[in-house]
Write a protein that holds these residues in place. Structure first.
Motif, PDB file in Angstrom:
ATOM      1  N   GLU A   1       6.900  -2.062   0.939  1.00  0.00           N
ATOM      2  CA  GLU A   1       7.184  -1.193  -0.209  1.00  0.00           C
ATOM      3  C   GLU A   1       6.907  -1.928  -1.517  1.00  0.00           C
ATOM      4  O   GLU A   1       6.343  -1.378  -2.458  1.00  0.00           O
ATOM      5  CB  GLU A   1       8.640  -0.730  -0.167  1.00  0.00           C
ATOM      6  N   ILE A   2       7.322  -3.203  -1.563  1.00  0.00           N
ATOM      7  CA  ILE A   2       7.107  -4.019  -2.761  1.00  0.00           C
ATOM      8  C   ILE A   2       5.618  -4.161  -3.046  1.00  0.00           C
ATOM      9  O   ILE A   2       5.169  -4.066  -4.189  1.00  0.00           O
ATOM     10  CB  ILE A   2       7.758  -5.407  -2.592  1.00  0.00           C
ATOM     11  N   HIS A   3       4.843  -4.373  -1.990  1.00  0.00           N
ATOM     12  CA  HIS A   3       3.405  -4.598  -2.162  1.00  0.00           C
ATOM     13  C   HIS A   3       2.703  -3.415  -2.834  1.00  0.00           C
ATOM     14  O   HIS A   3       1.726  -3.591  -3.563  1.00  0.00           O
ATOM     15  CB  HIS A   3       2.766  -4.864  -0.790  1.00  0.00           C
ATOM     16  N   THR A   4       3.220  -2.221  -2.593  1.00  0.00           N
ATOM     17  CA  THR A   4       2.575  -1.021  -3.164  1.00  0.00           C
ATOM     18  C   THR A   4       3.258  -0.515  -4.432  1.00  0.00           C
ATOM     19  O   THR A   4       2.847   0.508  -4.992  1.00  0.00           O
ATOM     20  CB  THR A   4       2.564   0.109  -2.111  1.00  0.00           C
ATOM     21  N   SER A   5       4.296  -1.215  -4.870  1.00  0.00           N
ATOM     22  CA  SER A   5       5.012  -0.753  -6.067  1.00  0.00           C
ATOM     23  C   SER A   5       4.210  -1.073  -7.333  1.00  0.00           C
ATOM     24  O   SER A   5       3.551  -2.115  -7.426  1.00  0.00           O
ATOM     25  CB  SER A   5       6.389  -1.411  -6.145  1.00  0.00           C
ATOM     26  N   PRO A   6       4.241  -0.210  -8.348  1.00  0.00           N
ATOM     27  CA  PRO A   6       3.495  -0.434  -9.597  1.00  0.00           C
ATOM     28  C   PRO A   6       3.876  -1.739 -10.285  1.00  0.00           C
ATOM     29  O   PRO A   6       3.018  -2.437 -10.826  1.00  0.00           O
ATOM     30  CB  PRO A   6       3.889   0.777 -10.455  1.00  0.00           C
ATOM     31  N   LEU A   7       5.163  -2.087 -10.281  1.00  0.00           N
ATOM     32  CA  LEU A   7       5.608  -3.308 -10.953  1.00  0.00           C
ATOM     33  C   LEU A   7       4.978  -4.536 -10.298  1.00  0.00           C
ATOM     34  O   LEU A   7       4.502  -5.440 -10.985  1.00  0.00           O
ATOM     35  CB  LEU A   7       7.136  -3.414 -10.898  1.00  0.00           C
ATOM     36  N   TYR A   8       4.943  -4.544  -8.965  1.00  0.00           N
ATOM     37  CA  TYR A   8       4.368  -5.698  -8.257  1.00  0.00           C
ATOM     38  C   TYR A   8       2.879  -5.803  -8.559  1.00  0.00           C
ATOM     39  O   TYR A   8       2.341  -6.889  -8.789  1.00  0.00           O
ATOM     40  CB  TYR A   8       4.600  -5.553  -6.755  1.00  0.00           C
ATOM     41  N   ILE A   9       2.191  -4.668  -8.558  1.00  0.00           N
ATOM     42  CA  ILE A   9       0.747  -4.667  -8.829  1.00  0.00           C
ATOM     43  C   ILE A   9       0.470  -5.198 -10.228  1.00  0.00           C
ATOM     44  O   ILE A   9      -0.467  -5.970 -10.442  1.00  0.00           O
ATOM     45  CB  ILE A   9       0.180  -3.238  -8.662  1.00  0.00           C
ATOM     46  N   THR A  10       1.346  -4.848 -11.175  1.00  0.00           N
ATOM     47  CA  THR A  10       1.192  -5.327 -12.554  1.00  0.00           C
ATOM     48  C   THR A  10       1.374  -6.834 -12.646  1.00  0.00           C
ATOM     49  O   THR A  10       0.660  -7.537 -13.373  1.00  0.00           O
ATOM     50  CB  THR A  10       2.226  -4.640 -13.465  1.00  0.00           C
ATOM     51  N   LEU A  11       2.342  -7.363 -11.882  1.00  0.00           N
ATOM     52  CA  LEU A  11       2.642  -8.798 -11.923  1.00  0.00           C
ATOM     53  C   LEU A  11       1.631  -9.638 -11.160  1.00  0.00           C
ATOM     54  O   LEU A  11       1.611 -10.865 -11.304  1.00  0.00           O
ATOM     55  CB  LEU A  11       4.049  -9.053 -11.359  1.00  0.00           C
ATOM     56  N   GLN A  12       0.804  -9.014 -10.316  1.00  0.00           N
ATOM     57  CA  GLN A  12      -0.149  -9.755  -9.499  1.00  0.00           C
ATOM     58  C   GLN A  12      -1.572  -9.392  -9.919  1.00  0.00           C
ATOM     59  O   GLN A  12      -2.148  -8.403  -9.449  1.00  0.00           O
ATOM     60  CB  GLN A  12       0.064  -9.420  -8.016  1.00  0.00           C
ATOM     61  N   PRO A  13      -2.171 -10.192 -10.776  1.00  0.00           N
ATOM     62  CA  PRO A  13      -3.520  -9.879 -11.276  1.00  0.00           C
ATOM     63  C   PRO A  13      -4.571  -9.890 -10.172  1.00  0.00           C
ATOM     64  O   PRO A  13      -5.605  -9.243 -10.300  1.00  0.00           O
ATOM     65  CB  PRO A  13      -3.780 -10.982 -12.315  1.00  0.00           C
ATOM     66  N   HIS A  14      -4.321 -10.631  -9.099  1.00  0.00           N
ATOM     67  CA  HIS A  14      -5.303 -10.711  -8.011  1.00  0.00           C
ATOM     68  C   HIS A  14      -4.933  -9.773  -6.865  1.00  0.00           C
ATOM     69  O   HIS A  14      -5.379  -9.946  -5.730  1.00  0.00           O
ATOM     70  CB  HIS A  14      -5.385 -12.144  -7.478  1.00  0.00           C
ATOM     71  N   HIS A  15      -4.115  -8.797  -7.143  1.00  0.00           N
ATOM     72  CA  HIS A  15      -3.656  -7.874  -6.097  1.00  0.00           C
ATOM     73  C   HIS A  15      -4.836  -7.166  -5.433  1.00  0.00           C
ATOM     74  O   HIS A  15      -5.802  -6.795  -6.085  1.00  0.00           O
ATOM     75  CB  HIS A  15      -2.712  -6.834  -6.707  1.00  0.00           C
ATOM     76  N   THR A  16      -4.736  -7.014  -4.140  1.00  0.00           N
ATOM     77  CA  THR A  16      -5.751  -6.279  -3.386  1.00  0.00           C
ATOM     78  C   THR A  16      -5.053  -5.330  -2.427  1.00  0.00           C
ATOM     79  O   THR A  16      -3.953  -5.605  -1.959  1.00  0.00           O
ATOM     80  CB  THR A  16      -6.666  -7.228  -2.587  1.00  0.00           C
ATOM     81  N   ALA A  17      -5.708  -4.244  -2.128  1.00  0.00           N
ATOM     82  CA  ALA A  17      -5.135  -3.257  -1.205  1.00  0.00           C
ATOM     83  C   ALA A  17      -5.512  -3.546   0.242  1.00  0.00           C
ATOM     84  O   ALA A  17      -5.232  -2.745   1.124  1.00  0.00           O
ATOM     85  CB  ALA A  17      -5.601  -1.855  -1.590  1.00  0.00           C
ATOM     86  N   CYS A  18      -6.141  -4.666   0.492  1.00  0.00           N
ATOM     87  CA  CYS A  18      -6.581  -5.010   1.858  1.00  0.00           C
ATOM     88  C   CYS A  18      -5.377  -5.078   2.804  1.00  0.00           C
ATOM     89  O   CYS A  18      -4.517  -5.944   2.673  1.00  0.00           O
ATOM     90  CB  CYS A  18      -7.310  -6.342   1.853  1.00  0.00           C
ATOM     91  N   THR A  19      -5.316  -4.152   3.738  1.00  0.00           N
ATOM     92  CA  THR A  19      -4.173  -4.054   4.653  1.00  0.00           C
ATOM     93  C   THR A  19      -4.063  -5.264   5.550  1.00  0.00           C
ATOM     94  O   THR A  19      -2.970  -5.776   5.801  1.00  0.00           O
ATOM     95  CB  THR A  19      -4.306  -2.777   5.521  1.00  0.00           C
ATOM     96  N   LYS A  20      -5.219  -5.760   6.035  1.00  0.00           N
ATOM     97  CA  LYS A  20      -5.208  -6.893   6.960  1.00  0.00           C
ATOM     98  C   LYS A  20      -4.591  -8.125   6.317  1.00  0.00           C
ATOM     99  O   LYS A  20      -3.717  -8.777   6.885  1.00  0.00           O
ATOM    100  CB  LYS A  20      -6.630  -7.203   7.434  1.00  0.00           C
ATOM    101  N   ASN A  21      -5.064  -8.458   5.091  1.00  0.00           N
ATOM    102  CA  ASN A  21      -4.534  -9.644   4.401  1.00  0.00           C
ATOM    103  C   ASN A  21      -3.045  -9.485   4.106  1.00  0.00           C
ATOM    104  O   ASN A  21      -2.254 -10.426   4.230  1.00  0.00           O
ATOM    105  CB  ASN A  21      -5.293  -9.876   3.092  1.00  0.00           C
ATOM    106  N   THR A  22      -2.651  -8.292   3.705  1.00  0.00           N
ATOM    107  CA  THR A  22      -1.243  -8.040   3.393  1.00  0.00           C
ATOM    108  C   THR A  22      -0.367  -8.173   4.623  1.00  0.00           C
ATOM    109  O   THR A  22       0.695  -8.806   4.589  1.00  0.00           O
ATOM    110  CB  THR A  22      -1.079  -6.629   2.798  1.00  0.00           C
TER     111      THR A  22
END
Length: 412
Positions: free
Chosen positions: A353-374
């Protein structure tokens, strides 16, 4: 027991009777036929029991399972036996929790057998658990425990000499014949009952007595015929039982009937006969023992036979116990970790849930939606959390720590 399926080990019981405090006749009052066992398993929920299995052999009857009260298991068992709950409680031994687990491993390892090292008990426990699973009375905890017992028993078999020599009732019967009957090849042998126990007895007769003068009889004739063809023996239909018994010098009875299958009247003769009753309850009419021409031997008498390897087997007991301790510890590690599964699942869900939250995405400039890596990253955090919980069992602290670790590492 918890709704999430985690078991409270303090509610795992074993209650049973065995050869130590009861004779063959009394054990017979608590023996279960396959039909009685099936009925017991089907009716278990009516007694408040969802998970249980019963080991019923010539040496013992034991019920293992989870219950709020021990009496529920005792009442369930006795609901299908000739003996009553009062008789059972007067003679029963009871263990719970880790002591019950340890007892099962000792039984499966042959350390609690009437003949030290008896390995036939392993197959009997395995079959009892298999039947219980077919009736949906075996779940994760009990299945894992039975598998642990099988692994422990196999390790004892492979790494000790506990099973050397006379280590089963069926083989003890062969030893008794060999010691008390001369010119065995000239003697006619009849074996009544070709179930699993009867098959083992038959193979021991062939392997160790060097005779094929053996006639097999079974209520289901096909089973006797198939085994006879396999081993080069003779078979006869159940209708010829009286004739075959009258002609026999040696009769072995390995049936599973609540009533005698061999009557004293069938044994009256001038011909001397050795009759070995391997059944519980006894399947040879007790009056046969009074006949002058009959020597009647039962499982309790066979178990008292000593052989030259007994002292060597007794010396192997400490090794066997050490193997059991090791496997018990491994099982308890699994049990302790299983208690943490709900927390680990909750943390895993929260991290996703955290990984897909807007706040987390904002705090992580290198965020990726890659499911495998996550998924790999989350699983790494969960594995680390599980290891720490195993060592110190501080669930709340590690919940917070796991979330912090996930956020701190980011996604690269």
């Amino acid at each position: 027991m918890h709704k999430n399926g985690t078991k409270d080990i303090s509610k795992f019981f074993i209650a049973g009777i065995n050869y130590r405090k009861t004779d063959a006749e009394m054990r017979g009052r608590f023996a279960l036929s396959p039909e009685q066992y099936a009925t017991l398993l089907n009716q278990a929920p009516e007694f408040g029991v969802q998970e249980a299995f019963v080991v019923s052999t010539c040496n013992r009857t034991e019920i293992y399972g989870f219950a709020d009260q021990l009496a529920q298991l005792e009442e369930l068992l006795c609901s299908q036996t000739e003996g009553c709950s009062k008789e059972f409680r007067e003679r029963a031994y009871v263990k719970k929790g880790i002591e019950a687990i340890d007892h099962l491993l000792h039984v499966g390892g042959g350390l609690d057998s009437q003949i030290l090292g008896d390995y036939e008990i392993v197959g009997q426990i395995k079959q009892a658990a298999k039947t219980a699973k077919q009736h949906q009375r075996i779940h994760a905890f009990t299945e894992r425990l039975v598998n642990c017992m099988l692994q422990s028993s196999k390790a004892i078999k492979n790494n000790t000499r506990l099973s050397d020599g006379t280590v089963s009732v069926s083989f003890a019967a062969v030893q008794f014949i060999r010691e008390h009957v001369k010119h065995i090849r000239n003697k006619k042998i009849v074996l009544l009952g070709t179930g699993k126990f009867g098959r083992n007895t038959c193979k021991n007769l062939v392997d160790y007595l060097g005779t094929n003068n053996i006639t097999l009889i079974n209520r289901t004739e096909e089973k006797a015929t198939v085994l006879a063809d396999e081993l080069g023996l003779q078979s006869a239909p159940i209708e010829e039982l009286s004739v075959q018994v009258a002609e026999a010098d040696i009769i072995l009875v390995a049936t599973n009937s609540p009533e005698p299958t061999i009557l004293a009247a069938q044994l009256k003769s001038k011909q001397q006969k050795l009759v070995i009753d391997l059944s519980i309850p006894n399947n040879v009419e007790a009056a046969a023992a009074a006949l002058e021409n009959v020597t009647l031997v039962n499982v309790d008498q066979l178990s008292k036979l000593k052989d030259e390897t007994l002292a060597k087997r007794e010396a192997e007991v400490p090794k066997a116990k050490a193997i059991i301790e090791e496997h018990t510890a491994e099982f308890m590690d699994w049990y302790q970790m299983r208690k943490h599964v709900p927390v680990l699942k909750a943390v895993k869900t929260k991290l996703k849930e955290i990984h897909t939250s807007p706040l987390y995405i904002t705090l992580q400039p290198h965020h990726t939606a890659c499911t495998k890596n996550t998924d790999e990253k989350i699983q790494k955090v969960i594995n680390c959390m599980a290891s720490k919980m195993k060592e110190q069992n501080q669930r709340g602290c590690y919940y917070i720590e796991a979330i912090n670790e996930f956020i701190a590492t980011g996604t690269e």
